[in-house]
Enzyme design. Structure first.
Site, PDB file in Angstrom:
ATOM      1  N   GLN A 182      34.660  41.748  23.674  1.00  0.00           N
ATOM      2  CA  GLN A 182      33.956  43.286  23.725  1.00  0.00           C
ATOM      3  C   GLN A 182      34.512  44.089  24.130  1.00  0.00           C
ATOM      4  O   GLN A 182      35.167  44.028  24.947  1.00  0.00           O
ATOM      5  CB  GLN A 182      32.697  42.692  24.797  1.00  0.00           C
ATOM      6  CG  GLN A 182      31.420  43.858  24.759  1.00  0.00           C
ATOM      7  CD  GLN A 182      30.678  44.297  23.572  1.00  0.00           C
ATOM      8  OE1 GLN A 182      30.510  43.061  22.776  1.00  0.00           O
ATOM      9  NE2 GLN A 182      30.296  45.269  23.394  1.00  0.00           N
ATOM     10  N   ASP A 215      33.888  40.242  14.071  1.00  0.00           N
ATOM     11  CA  ASP A 215      33.600  41.769  14.289  1.00  0.00           C
ATOM     12  C   ASP A 215      34.114  42.394  13.221  1.00  0.00           C
ATOM     13  O   ASP A 215      33.825  43.586  12.917  1.00  0.00           O
ATOM     14  CB  ASP A 215      34.514  42.345  15.526  1.00  0.00           C
ATOM     15  CG  ASP A 215      33.446  42.360  16.804  1.00  0.00           C
ATOM     16  OD1 ASP A 215      32.388  42.649  16.659  1.00  0.00           O
ATOM     17  OD2 ASP A 215      33.825  42.151  17.948  1.00  0.00           O
ATOM     18  N   LYS A 217      24.008  39.558  22.310  1.00  0.00           N
ATOM     19  CA  LYS A 217      24.633  38.830  21.448  1.00  0.00           C
ATOM     20  C   LYS A 217      24.295  37.269  21.761  1.00  0.00           C
ATOM     21  O   LYS A 217      24.229  36.534  20.667  1.00  0.00           O
ATOM     22  CB  LYS A 217      26.106  39.270  21.233  1.00  0.00           C
ATOM     23  CG  LYS A 217      26.374  40.405  20.654  1.00  0.00           C
ATOM     24  CD  LYS A 217      27.792  41.141  21.013  1.00  0.00           C
ATOM     25  CE  LYS A 217      27.945  42.566  20.443  1.00  0.00           C
ATOM     26  NZ  LYS A 217      29.361  43.153  20.452  1.00  0.00           N
TER      27      LYS A 217
HETATM   28  N1  GUN Z   1      31.649  47.534  21.528  1.00  0.00           N
HETATM   29  C1  GUN Z   1      30.800  48.639  20.809  1.00  0.00           C
HETATM   30  N2  GUN Z   1      30.566  48.208  19.675  1.00  0.00           N
HETATM   31  C2  GUN Z   1      31.107  47.086  19.456  1.00  0.00           C
HETATM   32  C3  GUN Z   1      31.039  46.101  18.530  1.00  0.00           C
HETATM   33  O1  GUN Z   1      30.614  45.802  17.646  1.00  0.00           O
HETATM   34  N3  GUN Z   1      31.911  44.874  18.643  1.00  0.00           N
HETATM   35  C4  GUN Z   1      32.747  44.548  19.946  1.00  0.00           C
HETATM   36  N4  GUN Z   1      33.442  43.477  19.995  1.00  0.00           N
HETATM   37  N5  GUN Z   1      32.563  45.539  21.005  1.00  0.00           N
HETATM   38  C5  GUN Z   1      31.809  46.602  20.681  1.00  0.00           C
END
Ligand code: GUN
Length: 279
Positions: free
Chosen positions: A96, A119, A52
């Site tokens: 996350q 998100d 990311k």
């Molecule tokens: N863990 C698995 N997928 C995601 C996501 O799309 N965003 C976040 N913040 N954590 C995750």
């Protein structure tokens, strides 16, 4: 010939579009800044977070990293989120997941300002999506819809079956397919005769979190199969929730793992970062 849906290529196109938008916004003095919080050292999360931040650097978005110890308290994490909510420089906040067991993901997500919710997990974002209003959409489900659209696969009027009902993927994927006028069924761990349901699907989205769960006998001839899972098999190779080798002749189109849905999640996050900076 079965169509291989190339998520890596489509995600690269989207990131280039975002990069162009970010350059334009920057030339008008707007800076975009994503705060990324990771709690603990889950190896998979570390890889996702790294990817990311790399994508941010590529498109020209600043990223700030916050690493909290596994033993950090929920109050400490929420305190950090609240500080970032107040910080005008920060235009997006990402925590996350998963979080350590002693923390409530719900409470932490609820603490993020809806304006910075890149998100799309906050109840305000989820409610807007549910009602078909403008708002931040969760990245993996919106990535799936974008993947279908850019592969010229129409959703309108199609039998769509989503396997899995998580708040992050299954439920929102079902809502977004419905928004695109699909006829949507959600199958899950309590569903009876799951094969009878999945075999109805023109478009099958699989987010069950079980390696190689879907084999050829779960799908209809000519189905489009979207695999959200990512696992390591006994030989340490990446694989999905779908047995790709088994379904690839029977499906009309299928996403590979890796290189299918995964890169789309990050590309859609970059788009959300731009959208959040407009709030
Ligand atoms: N863990 C698995 N997928 C995601 C996501 O799309 N965003 C976040 N913040 N954590 C995750």
């Amino acid at each position: 010939m079965t169509q291989l849906i190339d998520g890596k290529k489509i995600a690269a196109q989207i990131k280039d579009e975002v990069k162009y938008d970010v350059d334009k916004l920057r030339s008008r003095g707007r800076e975009i800044c994503l705060a990324v919080i990771q709690v603990g050292h889950d190896p998979a999360s570390t890889v996702y977070v790294r990817n990311k931040k790399r994508a941010c650097a590529y498109v020209g978005i600043e990223s700030l990293s916050y690493e909290l110890d596994e033993s950090a308290s929920e109050e400490e994490l929420i305190g950090l989120v609240e500080k970032l909510n107040e910080n005008e420089k920060v235009t997006g906040i990402l925590v996350q997941l998963p979080l350590p067991k002693h923390m409530s993901e719900k409470k932490v997500i609820n603490a993020i300002s809806p304006n910075k919710d890149v998100d799309g997990f906050h109840p305000e974002s989820a409610g807007r999506m549910c009602r078909g209003e403008k708002g931040m959409l969760p990245c993996t489900p919106s990535g799936i819809v974008e993947l279908l659209k850019r592969s010229d696969i129409s959703i309108d009027g199609k039998e769509c079956v989503v396997v899995g009902r998580s708040n992050i993927v299954g439920k929102p994927a079902a809502l977004l397919l419905l928004r695109e006028n699909g006829t949507v069924t959600v199958a899950h761990s309590h569903t009876k005769n799951i094969k009878d349901i999945t075999k109805r699907a023109d478009i099958l989205v699989v987010a069950v979190g079980k390696p190689l769960f879907i084999t050829a006998d779960y799908i209809k001839e000519g189905a489009v199969v979207i695999d959200v899972g990512i696992h390591r098999d006994e030989e340490n190779h990446l694989c999905g929730d779908v047995d790709f080798e088994d379904v690839k002749e029977k499906a009309s189109a299928v996403t590979p793992v890796p290189g299918g849905v995964g890169p789309m999640t990050i590309a859609m996050l970059m788009r959300n970062c731009v959208a959040a900076s407009e709030k």
